[in-house]
Motif scaffolding. Structure first.
Motif, PDB file in Angstrom:
ATOM      1  N   ARG A 108       0.834  -1.205   0.000  1.00  0.00           N
ATOM      2  CA  ARG A 108       0.000   0.000   0.000  1.00  0.00           C
ATOM      3  C   ARG A 108       0.863   1.248   0.000  1.00  0.00           C
ATOM      4  NH1 ARG A 108      -4.614  -0.484   4.509  1.00  0.00           N
ATOM      5  NH2 ARG A 108      -5.202   1.483   3.478  1.00  0.00           N
ATOM      6  N   PRO A 112      -0.450   5.441  -6.718  1.00  0.00           N
ATOM      7  CA  PRO A 112      -0.917   4.167  -7.276  1.00  0.00           C
ATOM      8  C   PRO A 112       0.164   3.400  -8.027  1.00  0.00           C
ATOM      9  CG  PRO A 112      -2.510   5.907  -7.718  1.00  0.00           C
ATOM     10  CD  PRO A 112      -1.285   6.575  -7.154  1.00  0.00           C
ATOM     11  N   ARG A 115       1.754   0.681  -5.765  1.00  0.00           N
ATOM     12  CA  ARG A 115       0.896  -0.254  -5.042  1.00  0.00           C
ATOM     13  C   ARG A 115       0.930  -1.640  -5.671  1.00  0.00           C
ATOM     14  NH1 ARG A 115      -4.415   3.696  -5.053  1.00  0.00           N
ATOM     15  NH2 ARG A 115      -3.473   5.427  -3.875  1.00  0.00           N
ATOM     16  N   GLY A 117      -1.899  -4.472  -5.380  1.00  0.00           N
ATOM     17  CA  GLY A 117      -3.211  -4.748  -4.802  1.00  0.00           C
ATOM     18  C   GLY A 117      -4.118  -3.558  -5.011  1.00  0.00           C
ATOM     19  N   ASP A 118      -5.318  -3.647  -4.471  1.00  0.00           N
ATOM     20  CA  ASP A 118      -6.341  -2.639  -4.740  1.00  0.00           C
ATOM     21  C   ASP A 118      -6.318  -1.459  -3.778  1.00  0.00           C
ATOM     22  OD1 ASP A 118      -7.319  -4.168  -6.847  1.00  0.00           O
ATOM     23  OD2 ASP A 118      -8.677  -5.293  -5.537  1.00  0.00           O
ATOM     24  N   GLU A 119      -5.751  -1.638  -2.603  1.00  0.00           N
ATOM     25  CA  GLU A 119      -5.827  -0.595  -1.579  1.00  0.00           C
ATOM     26  C   GLU A 119      -4.625   0.337  -1.612  1.00  0.00           C
ATOM     27  OE1 GLU A 119      -8.014  -1.102   2.411  1.00  0.00           O
ATOM     28  OE2 GLU A 119      -6.890  -2.955   2.137  1.00  0.00           O
TER      29      GLU A 119
END
Length: 274
Positions: A108, A112, A115, A117-119
């Motif tokens: 995280r 972006p 990153r 992953g989505d979070e």
């Protein structure tokens, strides 16, 4: 530079430093990778895995395993290579060591691009992995994506490159943002009675308010020196550096130019606003 023995393994009850072997004038003794976990917890959070150096990344994994834990999450204070380049590789190694199915450990970050992953991470977020509590603050200036993490149980502030264990940080972002970040951290440290700063480079600082006062005073002093250099005829960042940083090793002048340019931009914006 400090002694590696003073930095490697330092920390608090919940945070332990694993020093990366990448010392340089820009990274000081090396990058501080932080392993953070609640006492007795099975899961750990790793902050800033560091450069893509398998020996270091594997050592971080072994450090977590020796604590009887597994890495559940990776956080980045910012995306500079000495902090973040190894994050993807580390996420794979940590997942393998934990027998994790379903891909690498999540990474995280505010930006972006860094990153996995989505979070992401943003101002006001609270990370609670493994019962841990880490509060996220956006503190731009060193870079636009710089974050600081507050570990309330240890009254510790993990500052990345916003505040270093010694010396001063180079500015890639805006000076106005950086000054605001320092002022905010100074107020925060006083309000929360912070006990220590755990920086991205260099030793821990056990008098956060004094450290932040020094940082603020130094930055204001440098700004006054840049103003004086401009008044004396300096026009470019290089010309300012030649005057203001004359006593600094010339190998550091290119980095100093970045900070000076941020100061010149700040002075220009301030002048336009008056």
């Amino acid at each position: 530079m400090g002694e590696m023995s003073e930095i490697d393994g330092m920390g608090t009850e919940r945070a332990t430093c694993v020093l990366a072997p990448n010392p340089s004038p820009m990274t000081l003794d090396g990058t501080n990778t932080w392993v953070v976990a609640e006492p007795g917890a099975e899961e750990a959070v790793v902050i800033d895995p560091g450069p893509e150096d398998d020996a270091h990344l594997e050592r971080v994994v072994r450090t977590v395993s020796a604590q009887g834990r597994r890495v559940a999450l990776v956080l980045l204070t910012h995306g500079h290579p000495d902090h973040a380049e190894g994050a993807g590789r580390f996420a794979e190694l940590a997942a393998r060591a934990a027998g994790r199915r379903g891909g690498p450990v999540p990474v995280r970050a505010l930006d972006p691009r860094h990153r996995l992953g989505d979070e992401g991470l943003a101002e006001g977020d609270v990370v609670t992995t493994g019962g841990l509590e880490l509060r996220v603050m956006e503190t731009p200036g060193h870079s636009d994506d710089s974050l600081t993490f507050w570990l309330p149980a240890d009254r510790a502030v993990l500052t990345g490159d916003t505040v270093l264990g010694y010396g001063t940080t180079v500015l890639e972002g805006k000076l106005g943002d950086y000054l605001a970040s320092l002022d905010r951290l100074r107020r925060f440290a006083e309000d929360m009675e912070a006990a220590t700063i755990l920086p991205g480079h260099g030793p821990r600082l056990d008098d956060p308010i004094a450290a932040l006062d020094r940082y603020i005073a130094h930055r204001r002093e440098r700004l006054a020196q840049v103003e004086a250099a401009v008044a004396a005829g300096a026009r470019t960042a290089r010309e300012v550096v030649e005057r203001v940083y004359a006593d600094v090793d010339r190998s550091l002048w290119p980095a100093a130019e970045w900070s000076v340019q941020a100061q010149l931009d700040y002075l220009k914006e301030r002048s336009a606003g008056t």
